[in-house]
Design a protein around this motif. Sequence first.
Motif, PDB file in Angstrom:
ATOM      1  N   ALA A 278       0.815  -1.339   0.172  1.00 35.86           N
ATOM      2  CA  ALA A 278       0.007   0.127   0.195  1.00 35.86           C
ATOM      3  C   ALA A 278       0.933   1.320   0.060  1.00 35.86           C
ATOM      4  N   THR A 279       2.166   1.135  -0.123  1.00 35.48           N
ATOM      5  CA  THR A 279       3.058   2.273  -0.055  1.00 35.48           C
ATOM      6  C   THR A 279       2.572   3.444  -1.090  1.00 35.48           C
ATOM      7  N   ILE A 280       2.927   4.535  -1.123  1.00 35.59           N
ATOM      8  CA  ILE A 280       2.961   5.458  -1.939  1.00 35.59           C
ATOM      9  C   ILE A 280       4.292   6.227  -2.178  1.00 35.59           C
ATOM     10  N   GLY A 281       5.015   6.105  -3.319  1.00 31.28           N
ATOM     11  CA  GLY A 281       6.309   6.990  -3.034  1.00 31.28           C
ATOM     12  C   GLY A 281       6.596   7.859  -4.370  1.00 31.28           C
TER      13      GLY A 281
ATOM     14  N   GLN B 107      17.275  13.552 -19.349  1.00 33.17           N
ATOM     15  CA  GLN B 107      16.927  12.450 -20.081  1.00 33.17           C
ATOM     16  C   GLN B 107      15.664  11.713 -19.804  1.00 33.17           C
ATOM     17  N   GLY B 108      14.868  11.990 -18.755  1.00 35.94           N
ATOM     18  CA  GLY B 108      13.642  11.521 -18.421  1.00 35.94           C
ATOM     19  C   GLY B 108      13.772  10.125 -17.431  1.00 35.94           C
ATOM     20  N   CYS B 109      14.985   9.798 -17.197  1.00 38.36           N
ATOM     21  CA  CYS B 109      15.069   8.617 -16.368  1.00 38.36           C
ATOM     22  C   CYS B 109      14.603   8.785 -14.751  1.00 38.36           C
ATOM     23  N   VAL B 110      14.329   7.952 -14.357  1.00 36.99           N
ATOM     24  CA  VAL B 110      13.905   7.821 -12.754  1.00 36.99           C
ATOM     25  C   VAL B 110      15.019   7.809 -11.938  1.00 36.99           C
ATOM     26  N   GLU B 111      15.015   8.723 -10.790  1.00 30.45           N
ATOM     27  CA  GLU B 111      16.367   8.815  -9.954  1.00 30.45           C
ATOM     28  C   GLU B 111      15.694   8.112  -8.788  1.00 30.45           C
ATOM     29  N   GLY B 112      16.074   8.456  -7.576  1.00 28.81           N
ATOM     30  CA  GLY B 112      16.151   7.844  -6.297  1.00 28.81           C
ATOM     31  C   GLY B 112      14.746   8.532  -5.928  1.00 28.81           C
ATOM     32  N   ALA B 113      14.499   7.651  -4.807  1.00 24.94           N
ATOM     33  CA  ALA B 113      13.130   7.650  -3.941  1.00 24.94           C
ATOM     34  C   ALA B 113      13.409   9.247  -3.196  1.00 24.94           C
ATOM     35  N   ARG B 114      12.344  10.292  -3.215  1.00 27.70           N
ATOM     36  CA  ARG B 114      12.137  11.502  -2.593  1.00 27.70           C
ATOM     37  C   ARG B 114      11.441  11.243  -1.250  1.00 27.70           C
ATOM     38  N   SER B 115      10.439  10.581  -1.155  1.00 28.48           N
ATOM     39  CA  SER B 115       9.481  10.479  -0.300  1.00 28.48           C
ATOM     40  C   SER B 115       8.900   9.085  -0.444  1.00 28.48           C
ATOM     41  N   MET B 116       8.325   8.624   0.850  1.00 28.48           N
ATOM     42  CA  MET B 116       7.633   7.325   0.787  1.00 28.48           C
ATOM     43  C   MET B 116       6.741   7.327   1.906  1.00 28.48           C
ATOM     44  N   PHE B 117       5.325   7.080   1.580  1.00 29.33           N
ATOM     45  CA  PHE B 117       4.128   7.064   2.679  1.00 29.33           C
ATOM     46  C   PHE B 117       3.761   5.780   2.826  1.00 29.33           C
ATOM     47  N   ASP B 118       3.868   5.302   4.182  1.00 30.16           N
ATOM     48  CA  ASP B 118       3.223   3.904   4.348  1.00 30.16           C
ATOM     49  C   ASP B 118       1.822   3.997   5.489  1.00 30.16           C
TER      50      ASP B 118
END
Length: 193
Positions: free
Chosen positions: A28-31, A39-50
């Motif tokens: 159920a997490t939202i990141g 380049q449009g590449c996805v970088e690291g997580a900035r936040s995560m909600f559980d």
Amino acid sequence: SDAGGTSTCYLTLDKDCANMLVVNYWDATIGVFGVDPKQGCVEGARSMFDPNGGRKMKARHDKHVNHSQNDHSAQAERQADPHSHAVILDPYFGRIAFVPDLGMDVVRQFRYDPKTGRLTGAGTLRSGPADQKALGPRYIEFHPTLPMCYVINELASEVSVFEFDLHAAQQLLGSRIEDLEQAAPVLRLVQTI
């Protein structure tokens, strides 16, 4: 890197394509992940909600749940925990995120900060009529020109229609962080079909 959860099932880009918001169904997490602007590449997580607060889920990806049965027993198992299904940003400000939660019969609302990539919980609203159980919200879609949105309630086989309250949205966006969890819903139920 990964999407920070199990069974990633939905993604959306913010208006500036600076961040990608993702939902992981089984935990159920939202990141929120940064997106490289060149380049449009996805970088690291900035936040995560559980929404489950780190607790182990009762229904898990490694334990079979029969989704094709929609009887009371199957519904109870599917609704034993939160199960986020989608993440949609409001079309007016692009700063309020809505997450249908099949397990809890709610739509979670968040204030989204595109600069920091942070989602801050701003309350919940029922995904359908208050007296009904086993709604199972799966998806939300905004009307392209009217202040309306539609929530699919999978377990109830219904669609709930909501009005987007612009004034409540402005209040939510102007609220102090410590007041957000008690924020008024910015969606108001008007019909269920």
